[in-house]
Scaffold this active site. Sequence first.
Site, PDB file in Angstrom:
ATOM      1  N   CYS A 165      34.671   3.130   1.639  1.00 52.34           N
ATOM      2  CA  CYS A 165      34.840   4.304   2.499  1.00 52.34           C
ATOM      3  C   CYS A 165      33.844   4.256   3.651  1.00 52.34           C
ATOM      4  O   CYS A 165      33.001   3.367   3.740  1.00 52.34           O
ATOM      5  CB  CYS A 165      34.670   5.584   1.687  1.00 52.34           C
ATOM      6  SG  CYS A 165      33.038   5.753   0.949  1.00 52.34           S
ATOM      7  N   HIS A 222      -4.662  -3.603  13.791  1.00 51.49           N
ATOM      8  CA  HIS A 222      -5.376  -4.604  14.602  1.00 51.49           C
ATOM      9  C   HIS A 222      -6.807  -4.106  14.786  1.00 51.49           C
ATOM     10  O   HIS A 222      -7.208  -3.671  15.861  1.00 51.49           O
ATOM     11  CB  HIS A 222      -4.665  -4.847  15.939  1.00 51.49           C
ATOM     12  CG  HIS A 222      -4.350  -3.606  16.718  1.00 51.49           C
ATOM     13  ND1 HIS A 222      -5.270  -2.983  17.534  1.00 51.49           N
ATOM     14  CD2 HIS A 222      -3.212  -2.873  16.798  1.00 51.49           C
ATOM     15  CE1 HIS A 222      -4.714  -1.927  18.098  1.00 51.49           C
ATOM     16  NE2 HIS A 222      -3.446  -1.837  17.658  1.00 51.49           N
ATOM     17  N   CYS A 271       0.850  -1.193   0.000  1.00 53.33           N
ATOM     18  CA  CYS A 271       0.000   0.000   0.000  1.00 53.33           C
ATOM     19  C   CYS A 271       0.884   1.241   0.000  1.00 53.33           C
ATOM     20  O   CYS A 271       1.889   1.312   0.711  1.00 53.33           O
ATOM     21  CB  CYS A 271      -0.917  -0.008   1.219  1.00 53.33           C
ATOM     22  SG  CYS A 271      -2.024   1.438   1.272  1.00 53.33           S
ATOM     23  N   CYS A 276      -6.159   4.768   6.301  1.00 52.34           N
ATOM     24  CA  CYS A 276      -5.435   4.898   5.035  1.00 52.34           C
ATOM     25  C   CYS A 276      -6.403   5.321   3.932  1.00 52.34           C
ATOM     26  O   CYS A 276      -7.446   4.681   3.739  1.00 52.34           O
ATOM     27  CB  CYS A 276      -4.772   3.573   4.685  1.00 52.34           C
ATOM     28  SG  CYS A 276      -3.895   3.627   3.099  1.00 52.34           S
TER      29      CYS A 276
END
Length: 510
Positions: A460, A406, A376, A391
């Site tokens: 580096c 949940h 998503c 969302c």
Amino acid sequence: MDEKTKKAEEMALSLTRAVAGGDEQVAMKCAIWLAEQRVPLSVQLKPEVSPTQDIRLWVSVEDAQMHTVTIWLTVRPDMTVASLKDMVFLDYGFPPVLQQWVIGQRLARDQETLHSHGVRQNGDSAYLYLLSARNTSLNPQELQRERQLRMLEDLGFKDLTLQPRGPLEPGPPKPGVPQEPGRGQPDAVPEPPPVGWQCPGCTFINKPTRPGCEMCCRARPEAYQVPASYQPDEEERARLAGEEEALRQYQQRKQQQQEGNYLQHVQLDQRSLVLNTEPAECPVCYSVLAPGEAVVLRECLHTFCRECLQGTIRNSQEAEVSCPFIDNTYSCSGKLLEREIKALLTPEDYQRFLDLGISIAENRSAFSYHCKTPDCKGWCFFEDDVNEFTCPVCFHVNCLLCKAIHEQMNCKEYQEDLALRAQNDVAARQTTEMLKVMLQQGEAMRCPQCQIVVQKKDGCDWIRCTVCHTEICWVTKGPRWGPGGPGDTSGGCRCRVNGIPCHPSCQNCH
């Protein structure tokens, strides 16, 4: 020699010049005068003594300030010094009264010819000294009158006086005013002093409204003021009108040019890309580009081919794409504008570039949260008083406290279930223990920004976090730059500031 004999010699010479020049009127007048005076003459033919062909005379000119210059004049040996002065006056503007000629080491007189002074061939020299005119009041009327008198003298009329045009009829004498004997006409009224400003260089009297000297073009003195009661003559009015018209045309042309430049800039600003107008070489691929084939960046004016700019945008890991110009002296810090990027990329590549920018903005923010639904793209910026995030893409509710989804359980139930599953998941437990060992042995570290585990493979001591894109100094385990980003040495490891490395074991953290 008495006055009559001297006059007779002058008239005889005038007759000689008139006959030689073919002037019938002057010759007739001279002959009549000589006949009336019964002057004995002897007339005989003689060959030409003064050549009439043109020669070049080398003249050294010097003024009162000891300034010397050399000029060449085209003259004839039979010319008089007076004619030579008139020629210099017409060509260079120096009045005859200011000219003093020295030819053949002798001071030349006006009626003498150049031939009599030895000027007979090309390259002969003469010396001209320009007198100072500070004590001489010069004006155009006097110069013209002097030139006319000089022309009359060349014709043999030396005792004439120029009079104004039109007959002057003396009026009847006033009663009671005796006339002096020997004076047939009243005294002439003196001319008024000339009005104008005196040139500080040549002392010529110029008209009040003239901005520069008519003779030497020197500027008018700044302290001079045009008299309030002065009325310009016709010539001045024509000159002033011409100057006003020239100024008006100049202002009109300047305004047209400004409007044209403005329209050109507006048209150029409406274009997404600025193309080159001259041949150029791409500093990346060294391709020679014809006019219209390269792109000139608006911010820094560096020129590149389209392919190199497109590759720079596609390979950029930053939301702002820097100019790819770099040489042994410096690397350009200019940025490509949004409309330039959009014009260079295809719609698909441009959408990927926008997605990359959104991803970078999300990962670099400490208050961003990404939806936990797999694949998503939804995310948000959260605040302290908000605990849930719905969302907008998948419409699942994310718990910002547990950083998980949940929806059927509360936070306590979810954490208990997570701990229970972790005890039975061997793979998750082994992965957690391995990361702890790597952190303890220094083989890995946590990103100082987002706290994910990162590690250096080789090379580096500079690494970049794959999540928030923070530049990290591996040897100091902190950020490479300060809060201002790349180049900010107010924070970070401050490597190479004043030539001092950030750590004795530093292996170049850029």
